[in-house]
Design a protein around this motif. Structure first.
Motif, mmCIF file in Angstrom:
data_model
loop_
_atom_site.group_PDB
_atom_site.id
_atom_site.type_symbol
_atom_site.label_atom_id
_atom_site.label_comp_id
_atom_site.label_asym_id
_atom_site.label_seq_id
_atom_site.Cartn_x
_atom_site.Cartn_y
_atom_site.Cartn_z
ATOM 1 N N UNK A 1 0.702 -1.266 0.006
ATOM 2 C CA UNK A 1 -0.088 -0.010 -0.045
ATOM 3 C C UNK A 1 0.713 1.348 0.055
ATOM 4 N N UNK A 2 0.532 2.062 -0.964
ATOM 5 C CA UNK A 2 1.174 3.363 -0.920
ATOM 6 C C UNK A 2 -0.032 4.520 -0.741
ATOM 7 N N UNK A 3 -0.173 4.890 0.521
ATOM 8 C CA UNK A 3 -1.479 5.486 0.915
ATOM 9 C C UNK A 3 -1.416 6.899 0.235
ATOM 10 N N UNK A 4 -0.131 7.587 0.075
ATOM 11 C CA UNK A 4 -0.164 8.871 -0.629
ATOM 12 C C UNK A 4 -0.114 8.805 -1.972
ATOM 13 N N UNK A 5 -0.312 7.680 -2.848
ATOM 14 C CA UNK A 5 -0.288 7.773 -4.270
ATOM 15 C C UNK A 5 -1.817 7.249 -4.779
ATOM 16 N N UNK B 1 7.727 9.801 -2.839
ATOM 17 C CA UNK B 1 8.632 9.206 -1.929
ATOM 18 C C UNK B 1 8.805 10.009 -0.868
ATOM 19 N N UNK B 2 8.450 11.408 -0.862
ATOM 20 C CA UNK B 2 8.677 12.485 0.251
ATOM 21 C C UNK B 2 7.406 12.252 1.126
ATOM 22 N N UNK B 3 6.363 11.397 0.860
ATOM 23 C CA UNK B 3 5.278 11.136 1.545
ATOM 24 C C UNK B 3 4.122 12.144 1.175
ATOM 25 N N UNK B 4 4.537 13.019 0.366
ATOM 26 C CA UNK B 4 3.362 14.058 -0.058
ATOM 27 C C UNK B 4 2.427 13.447 -1.115
ATOM 28 N N UNK B 5 1.245 13.733 -1.209
ATOM 29 C CA UNK B 5 0.248 13.174 -2.187
ATOM 30 C C UNK B 5 0.746 13.042 -3.493
ATOM 31 N N UNK B 6 0.742 12.104 -4.295
ATOM 32 C CA UNK B 6 1.264 12.109 -5.615
ATOM 33 C C UNK B 6 0.419 11.349 -6.571
ATOM 34 N N UNK B 7 0.461 11.147 -7.819
ATOM 35 C CA UNK B 7 -0.636 10.591 -8.592
ATOM 36 C C UNK B 7 0.336 9.650 -9.549
ATOM 37 N N UNK C 1 -8.798 7.990 -2.848
ATOM 38 C CA UNK C 1 -8.287 8.950 -3.837
ATOM 39 C C UNK C 1 -8.074 8.776 -5.080
ATOM 40 N N UNK C 2 -8.147 7.419 -5.527
ATOM 41 C CA UNK C 2 -7.868 6.930 -6.866
ATOM 42 C C UNK C 2 -9.167 7.162 -7.675
ATOM 43 N N UNK C 3 -8.979 7.052 -9.025
ATOM 44 C CA UNK C 3 -9.925 7.403 -9.837
ATOM 45 C C UNK C 3 -11.251 6.757 -9.794
ATOM 46 N N UNK C 4 -11.341 5.460 -9.322
ATOM 47 C CA UNK C 4 -12.743 5.089 -8.978
ATOM 48 C C UNK C 4 -13.287 5.604 -7.791
ATOM 49 N N UNK C 5 -12.424 5.878 -6.776
ATOM 50 C CA UNK C 5 -12.977 6.591 -5.502
ATOM 51 C C UNK C 5 -13.368 7.999 -5.789
ATOM 52 N N UNK C 6 -12.846 8.677 -6.440
ATOM 53 C CA UNK C 6 -13.197 10.233 -6.910
ATOM 54 C C UNK C 6 -14.539 10.232 -7.517
ATOM 55 N N UNK C 7 -14.420 9.092 -8.781
ATOM 56 C CA UNK C 7 -15.883 9.047 -9.529
ATOM 57 C C UNK C 7 -17.013 8.566 -8.575
#
Length: 631
Positions: free
Chosen positions: A200-204, A319-325, A560-566
């Motif tokens: 799991x990469x919770x910030x991606x 990799x810095x822990x900030x939200x990424x895409x 935060x993924x495309x499914x969850x946002x949809x």
């Protein structure tokens, strides 16, 4: 303070270990066989480098990746740590000197490929070294259910006989449950301690977007997220094309692929690492050993071959822990294209046998001979001579390389690149004044329509065949055009090197490795089905799909993924926007960019409304990437 932490601070300048690193190091230092499954960016190399520094003696590191070996050796040497890599191209006498250095020169690390262990004299020399740890990097290569199986890895377990008291440390970033079991068995790990970091990469935010205009979508994403980005493409031509288009749109961009010289690679990499450019467009040759913490976005514009590679490449963001895409852009034609590129070019046993025999004939190797013979090799010339498809041939030769039948240096860039630097009408004028060159020029222009816009890789044997002229005459014409200022022309002598590692035995050789080929072909097809499930499944969280693939069960959506946002957006009212879209495409076909230009709404809302209309079968997307009403 522990000695391990002191070494980390002294040589790596870090104050503390990352999660699981300390536990893995402690396991190795206790003499225990250990298996570390740590996703990309988790700091696997520290897990064997630190314990090797704590103990007396030398650490043997087995890795299949020459680039990664060189990178790690260079990084150790920068820290004044003595390390050597026995990579390809090193002559036997040089190798003897390097192994002498390992034995008598107080070296701490010896890197080599698993194929090197198949040389009896190298193995005999290694037996006499004071080995304190055996680290097996990319350990999934030992499993036939791993995504990059190499039979030479199966021989590694034999080291247990020579070093019964030396701990083994197996490391990999990606392994399914089935591959994990086989790694432990095939390496002969004795009651190993297993350390597994969650995938799991919770910030991606994993995003999958279907779009008819990928460049426009990339432009939107990069403007919305102006931080450091990687765009992965499948081939070298796309690297140049996409980076050029991005620069035209006002972005600072560079590119990276395996065909660049070391100097060009280092220059382009440095521009991106130092944030002098926002975007690096790259093939999968880019990324090994790269640790840039502030990558905001990783975009794939073509379907990946498997989820293992996709996860590793996507994981270079955040990799810095900030939200990424991690964004994957698709359109309806991608599936057919990817099947052609990955599935339809898998060599079967008959094709493999044909390639091997023709290779031996090409270099005039007699039956029962050829071991250790070395040749300069041009893939395009070989394929042209025997009318073999290039990609399928390359896959067959790559397979033979992994089986240890041959060794093939991976230098498949073209020998020549050129670009016309005068207007097309002037080229036509030159052709009319030089009729002897006409057939050659017409063959070039018909084969490479983009040759006016950019430096283009040039296939000399192909043009010779198409124009019905010898290669020497093509060379002469190119030289003349360069002298007259008509083309910008570069020539490099970068044929591949091919080494035959076994005597020629034709069918006996191929029969021995054919079972691995069948297994790998089956695996690749299954892996591609998993990619299709990832992009097509619209009722499951994308992060959950990835975790399930790697054997992790979770009931929580990432949010935060495309499914969850949809799912969140479905609660908003898109009916007025959908009606407006239906109205404007009633009388004309429009693509998504044209629709957005006509409607005064946020682009994300417009794209979401289009996707809803597609799902509800109110509109359809034509092959020309334009939307029309469904009748």
């Amino acid at each position: 303070m522990s000695e391990a932490l002191q070494i980390l601070q002294k040589y790596w300048k870090h104050d503390r270990f990352r999660p699981l690193q300390q536990e893995i190091i402690d396991s190795v230092l206790s003499g225990q066989d250990t298996f570390a499954l740590m996703p990309t960016g988790g700091g696997k190399s520290i897990c064997f480098q630190i314990p090797a520094m704590v103990n007396k003696g030398i650490c043997l590191v087995i890795s299949p990746l020459i680039a990664l070996m060189k990178d790690q050796v260079a990084n150790l040497q920068k820290r004044d740590i003595k390390a050597i890599a026995l990579t390809g191209g090193i002559k036997s006498n040089e190798m003897i000197d390097l192994l002498d250095n390992c034995q008598f020169g107080n070296y701490k690390f010896l890197y080599l490929s698993p194929e090197r262990l198949q040389s009896d004299w190298i193995l005999d020399r290694i037996k006499n070294l004071p080995i304190n740890l055996i680290a097996i990097d990319e350990a999934h290569c030992v499993s036939q259910w791993g995504h990059d199986f190499r039979p030479a890895y199966l021989k590694i377990s034999g080291l247990k006989d020579h070093f019964p008291n030396v701990p083994f440390l197996a490391l990999t970033a990606t392994a399914t449950p089935k591959a994990k079991e086989e790694i432990i068995t095939e390496l002969g790990l004795h009651n190993p301690k297993l350390f597994q970091k969650s995938f799991a990469r919770k910030n991606i935010a994993y995003m999958v977007f279907e779009t008819d205009d990928k460049l426009f979508r990339i432009e939107q994403i990069l403007k919305k997220n102006p931080q450091s980005s990687i765009i992965y493409v499948r081939n070298r031509k796309s690297c140049l094309e996409i980076s050029t288009q991005l620069r035209y749109l006002g972005f600072k961009a560079t590119f990276y692929h395996g065909g660049l010289s070391s100097k060009e690679k280092d220059k382009n990499m440095l521009l991106w690492m130092q944030d002098e450019v926002q975007v690096i467009v790259a093939t999968n040759a880019f990324g090994m050993g790269i640790d840039k913490s502030n990558v905001k976005t990783v975009i794939h514009i073509q379907l990946p071959e498997n989820l293992e590679n996709y996860y590793q490449e996507a994981g270079r963001s955040g990799r810095n822990g900030d939200k990424a895409f991690a964004v994957l852009l698709t359109n309806p034609s991608d599936i057919a294209q990817t099947e052609n590129q990955f599935i339809n070019i898998l060599p079967d046993k008959a094709f493999l046998n044909s390639i091997y025999i023709k290779l031996c004939n090409y270099f005039q190797i007699a039956y029962g001979e050829g071991i250790n013979e070395q040749f300069s090799f041009n893939l395009n010339a070989f394929c042209l001579k025997y009318k073999f498809p290039v990609l399928k041939t390359y896959n067959a030769m790559q397979f033979l390389d992994r089986q240890g039948v041959i060794t093939l240096s991976q230098e498949f860039s073209e020998k020549i690149t050129l670009q016309f630097i005068i207007p097309s009408k002037e080229v036509i004028r030159y052709t009319s004044l030089n009729p002897h060159d006409e057939e050659i020029l017409l063959a070039i222009l018909r084969t490479y329509p983009g040759i006016y816009e950019m430096q283009t890789a040039f296939n000399l044997p192909l043009i010779a065949k198409k124009s019905n002229h010898p290669e020497t005459q093509i060379y002469a014409v190119l030289q003349k055009l360069k002298e007259k200022g008509i083309i910008d022309y570069h020539s490099r002598n970068n044929d591949s090197t091919l080494i035959f590692n076994e005597i020629r035995e034709d069918e006996r050789t191929i029969n021995r490795v054919a079972k691995y080929l069948e297994n790998q072909n089956t695996l690749k097809k299954e892996q591609f089905k998993s990619v299709l499930k990832y992009i097509k499944e619209d009722k499951v969280c994308k992060s959950k799909l990835i975790l399930n693939y790697f054997g992790e069960k979770t009931t929580e959506d990432c949010g935060i993924c495309s499914y969850c946002i949809t799912k969140k957006n479905k609660k908003t009212n898109t009916i007025p926007l959908s009606k407006e879209i239906l109205l404007i495409i009633t009388n004309e076909e429009l693509n998504s960019r044209e629709i957005q230009n006509r409607i005064n709404n946020k682009s994300d809302d417009v794209i979401f409304a289009i996707q809803q209309l597609l799902e509800n079968e109110k509109i359809i997307l034509k092959p020309n990437n334009k939307y029309i009403l469904k009748l």
